[in-house]
Design a protein around this motif. Structure first.
Motif, PDB file in Angstrom:
ATOM      1  N   ALA A 147       0.834  -1.203   0.000  1.00 41.52           N
ATOM      2  CA  ALA A 147       0.000   0.000   0.000  1.00 41.52           C
ATOM      3  C   ALA A 147       0.866   1.250   0.000  1.00 41.52           C
ATOM      4  N   SER A 148       0.360   2.264  -0.657  1.00 40.08           N
ATOM      5  CA  SER A 148       1.017   3.562  -0.626  1.00 40.08           C
ATOM      6  C   SER A 148      -0.046   4.643  -0.617  1.00 40.08           C
ATOM      7  N   GLY A 149       0.306   5.798  -0.148  1.00 33.33           N
ATOM      8  CA  GLY A 149      -0.626   6.914  -0.123  1.00 33.33           C
ATOM      9  C   GLY A 149      -1.382   7.041   1.184  1.00 33.33           C
ATOM     10  N   ARG A 150      -1.533   5.948   1.894  1.00 36.37           N
ATOM     11  CA  ARG A 150      -2.136   5.968   3.219  1.00 36.37           C
ATOM     12  C   ARG A 150      -1.820   4.646   3.890  1.00 36.37           C
ATOM     13  N   THR A 151      -2.033   4.606   5.170  1.00 36.20           N
ATOM     14  CA  THR A 151      -1.816   3.368   5.893  1.00 36.20           C
ATOM     15  C   THR A 151      -3.141   2.643   6.073  1.00 36.20           C
ATOM     16  N   PHE A 152      -3.109   1.358   5.976  1.00 37.29           N
ATOM     17  CA  PHE A 152      -4.284   0.536   6.214  1.00 37.29           C
ATOM     18  C   PHE A 152      -4.115  -0.290   7.477  1.00 37.29           C
ATOM     19  N   LYS A 212       3.469  -2.081   5.438  1.00 37.65           N
ATOM     20  CA  LYS A 212       2.268  -1.827   4.626  1.00 37.65           C
ATOM     21  C   LYS A 212       2.082  -2.904   3.566  1.00 37.65           C
ATOM     22  N   THR A 213       2.310  -4.142   3.941  1.00 36.08           N
ATOM     23  CA  THR A 213       2.175  -5.229   2.988  1.00 36.08           C
ATOM     24  C   THR A 213       1.240  -6.319   3.514  1.00 36.08           C
ATOM     25  N   VAL A 214       0.620  -6.978   2.578  1.00 37.15           N
ATOM     26  CA  VAL A 214      -0.177  -8.157   2.856  1.00 37.15           C
ATOM     27  C   VAL A 214       0.311  -9.231   1.902  1.00 37.15           C
TER      28      VAL A 214
END
Length: 118
Positions: A24-29, A77-79
């Motif tokens: 993910a980039s641009g925000r955190t999930f 930020k990875t799944v």
């Protein structure tokens, strides 16, 4: 700009293993559930697996349960979707998704192709 980018797809022989990643980039999930879906040729998109925000709870489609494993690293930020003993019927485009809501998931990646040959 919020993005989910999948990687790791490709051609794999049935019975081997493959690991898909979603970054993910641009925000955190880190506070949101994330998941994987897939779409086989000529078929609709189907749920594969999901994971809660802490990574403590995972849910799998019956067709992949016991063969696939989903994990996440909120710091990176990875799944990741570990595909063990894939079958030809697992051939599909795999999509990463984030933030489930009442009308569906809010964020989607563009997909990564997985082809399992026997």
């Amino acid at each position: 700009q919020v993005q989910l980018v999948e990687s790791g797809g490709g051609l794999v022989q049935a019975g081997d293993s493959l690991r898909l990643s979603c970054t993910a980039s641009g925000r955190t999930f880190s506070g949101d559930a994330m998941g994987w879906f897939r779409q086989a040729p000529g078929k609709g998109r189907e749920f594969v697996a999901s994971i809660n925000w802490t990574g403590s709870r995972t849910t799998y489609a019956a067709s992949v349960k016991g063969r696939f494993a989903l994990s996440r690293d909120n710091a990176k930020k990875t799944v990741a979707l570990q595909m063990s003993s894939p079958k030809p019927e697992d051939t599909a485009v795999y999509f990463c998704a984030a933030v489930p809501g009442e009308s569906g998931w809010d964020y989607w990646g563009q997909g990564t192709q997985v082809i399992v040959h026997s």
